[in-house]
Scaffold this motif. Structure first.
Motif, PDB file in Angstrom:
ATOM      1  N   ILE A  25       0.775  -1.187   0.033  1.00  0.00           N
ATOM      2  CA  ILE A  25       0.102  -0.058   0.059  1.00  0.00           C
ATOM      3  C   ILE A  25       0.933   1.186   0.063  1.00  0.00           C
ATOM      4  O   ILE A  25       1.763   1.363   0.930  1.00  0.00           O
ATOM      5  CB  ILE A  25      -0.767  -0.036   1.113  1.00  0.00           C
ATOM      6  CG1 ILE A  25      -1.890  -1.011   1.339  1.00  0.00           C
ATOM      7  CG2 ILE A  25      -1.796   1.302   1.255  1.00  0.00           C
ATOM      8  CD1 ILE A  25      -2.739  -1.502   2.397  1.00  0.00           C
ATOM      9  N   VAL A  35      -1.954   1.373  -4.816  1.00  0.00           N
ATOM     10  CA  VAL A  35      -1.311   0.118  -4.271  1.00  0.00           C
ATOM     11  C   VAL A  35      -0.532  -0.512  -5.355  1.00  0.00           C
ATOM     12  O   VAL A  35      -0.693  -0.150  -6.585  1.00  0.00           O
ATOM     13  CB  VAL A  35      -2.455  -1.087  -3.887  1.00  0.00           C
ATOM     14  CG1 VAL A  35      -3.328  -0.610  -2.643  1.00  0.00           C
ATOM     15  CG2 VAL A  35      -3.309  -1.193  -5.156  1.00  0.00           C
ATOM     16  N   VAL A  48      -8.231   2.655   0.303  1.00  0.00           N
ATOM     17  CA  VAL A  48      -7.775   1.222   0.099  1.00  0.00           C
ATOM     18  C   VAL A  48      -8.661   0.591   1.366  1.00  0.00           C
ATOM     19  O   VAL A  48      -8.421   1.240   2.384  1.00  0.00           O
ATOM     20  CB  VAL A  48      -6.341   1.167   0.232  1.00  0.00           C
ATOM     21  CG1 VAL A  48      -6.017  -0.539   0.147  1.00  0.00           C
ATOM     22  CG2 VAL A  48      -5.483   1.615  -0.917  1.00  0.00           C
ATOM     23  N   SER A  50      -8.780  -2.791   2.963  1.00  0.00           N
ATOM     24  CA  SER A  50      -8.251  -4.230   3.018  1.00  0.00           C
ATOM     25  C   SER A  50      -9.115  -5.450   3.595  1.00  0.00           C
ATOM     26  O   SER A  50      -9.698  -5.041   4.578  1.00  0.00           O
ATOM     27  CB  SER A  50      -6.951  -4.330   3.809  1.00  0.00           C
ATOM     28  OG  SER A  50      -6.306  -5.326   3.976  1.00  0.00           O
ATOM     29  N   ASN A  51      -8.994  -6.564   2.996  1.00  0.00           N
ATOM     30  CA  ASN A  51      -9.803  -7.520   3.732  1.00  0.00           C
ATOM     31  C   ASN A  51      -9.020  -8.752   4.255  1.00  0.00           C
ATOM     32  O   ASN A  51      -9.610  -9.599   4.661  1.00  0.00           O
ATOM     33  CB  ASN A  51     -11.050  -8.332   2.710  1.00  0.00           C
ATOM     34  CG  ASN A  51     -10.365  -8.931   1.533  1.00  0.00           C
ATOM     35  OD1 ASN A  51      -9.091  -8.955   1.200  1.00  0.00           O
ATOM     36  ND2 ASN A  51     -11.306  -9.924   1.039  1.00  0.00           N
ATOM     37  N   CYS A  52      -7.675  -8.367   4.181  1.00  0.00           N
ATOM     38  CA  CYS A  52      -6.794  -9.348   4.898  1.00  0.00           C
ATOM     39  C   CYS A  52      -6.516  -8.568   6.371  1.00  0.00           C
ATOM     40  O   CYS A  52      -7.007  -7.733   6.940  1.00  0.00           O
ATOM     41  CB  CYS A  52      -5.547  -9.582   4.299  1.00  0.00           C
ATOM     42  SG  CYS A  52      -4.647  -8.038   3.981  1.00  0.00           S
ATOM     43  N   THR A  57      -2.014  -6.402   6.833  1.00  0.00           N
ATOM     44  CA  THR A  57      -2.100  -5.149   6.514  1.00  0.00           C
ATOM     45  C   THR A  57      -1.390  -4.013   6.944  1.00  0.00           C
ATOM     46  O   THR A  57      -0.545  -3.215   6.424  1.00  0.00           O
ATOM     47  CB  THR A  57      -3.775  -4.738   6.801  1.00  0.00           C
ATOM     48  OG1 THR A  57      -4.665  -5.524   6.138  1.00  0.00           O
ATOM     49  CG2 THR A  57      -3.840  -3.120   6.094  1.00  0.00           C
ATOM     50  N   LEU A  61       2.035  -4.973   4.375  1.00  0.00           N
ATOM     51  CA  LEU A  61       1.530  -3.967   3.371  1.00  0.00           C
ATOM     52  C   LEU A  61       1.980  -2.546   3.331  1.00  0.00           C
ATOM     53  O   LEU A  61       2.048  -1.747   2.649  1.00  0.00           O
ATOM     54  CB  LEU A  61       0.127  -4.183   2.778  1.00  0.00           C
ATOM     55  CG  LEU A  61      -0.312  -5.623   2.578  1.00  0.00           C
ATOM     56  CD1 LEU A  61      -1.860  -5.696   2.281  1.00  0.00           C
ATOM     57  CD2 LEU A  61       0.522  -5.903   1.377  1.00  0.00           C
ATOM     58  N   ALA A  89      -3.286 -12.451   1.240  1.00  0.00           N
ATOM     59  CA  ALA A  89      -2.755 -11.067   0.734  1.00  0.00           C
ATOM     60  C   ALA A  89      -3.848 -10.491  -0.226  1.00  0.00           C
ATOM     61  O   ALA A  89      -3.261  -9.709  -1.409  1.00  0.00           O
ATOM     62  CB  ALA A  89      -1.293 -11.063   0.234  1.00  0.00           C
ATOM     63  N   VAL A  91      -6.337  -7.926  -1.385  1.00  0.00           N
ATOM     64  CA  VAL A  91      -6.911  -6.478  -0.745  1.00  0.00           C
ATOM     65  C   VAL A  91      -7.805  -5.890  -1.774  1.00  0.00           C
ATOM     66  O   VAL A  91      -7.395  -5.993  -3.179  1.00  0.00           O
ATOM     67  CB  VAL A  91      -5.423  -5.417  -0.650  1.00  0.00           C
ATOM     68  CG1 VAL A  91      -5.997  -4.002  -0.294  1.00  0.00           C
ATOM     69  CG2 VAL A  91      -4.628  -5.961   0.376  1.00  0.00           C
ATOM     70  N   ASN A  92      -8.907  -5.142  -1.415  1.00  0.00           N
ATOM     71  CA  ASN A  92      -9.726  -4.652  -2.442  1.00  0.00           C
ATOM     72  C   ASN A  92      -9.396  -3.247  -2.344  1.00  0.00           C
ATOM     73  O   ASN A  92      -9.416  -2.734  -1.526  1.00  0.00           O
ATOM     74  CB  ASN A  92     -11.046  -5.011  -2.038  1.00  0.00           C
ATOM     75  CG  ASN A  92     -11.545  -6.648  -1.958  1.00  0.00           C
ATOM     76  OD1 ASN A  92     -11.102  -7.186  -2.864  1.00  0.00           O
ATOM     77  ND2 ASN A  92     -12.019  -6.924  -0.936  1.00  0.00           N
TER      78      ASN A  92
END
Length: 103
Positions: A25, A35, A48, A50-52, A57, A61, A89, A91-92
């Protein structure tokens, strides 16, 4: 990502990227600029999501210099039991400016 959040992002002209493996990121002047994907492409973005997990994160990242040291220590303590190999890892990326082109 919940459907309601996805709808709001699209309503405001944003793009959603699912299953995009993120390497980093990017931060400049304490603000997210986008990103860097695993294959090296840069996606500029103001936001950003993040779904991790928090460990991945914040400790992997994001650049350490961009995060408060006490906060980093808290993340390390709280997530220390999670093995790195079990983390994902993905990330949306959401760019509500709508200027990012899909890869």
């Amino acid at each position: 990502v919940p459907d309601a959040l996805s709808e709001i992002i699209r309503e405001y002209g944003g793009d959603l990227y699912f299953s995009s493996q993120v390497k980093k990121i990017q931060i400049r002047d304490n603000r997210v600029t986008g990103v860097v994907l695993a294959q090296g492409d840069f996606l500029p973005s103001k936001y950003v999501v993040s779904n991790c997990d928090a460990r991945r994160t914040f400790l992997e990242l994001l650049a350490e210099a961009a995060i408060d040291k006490d906060f980093l220590e808290d993340i390390e303590k709280e997530t220390g039991k999670i093995k790195k190999e079990m983390e994902t890892a993905i990330v949306n990326v959401y760019d509500v400016r709508g200027s990012v082109k899909k890869p």
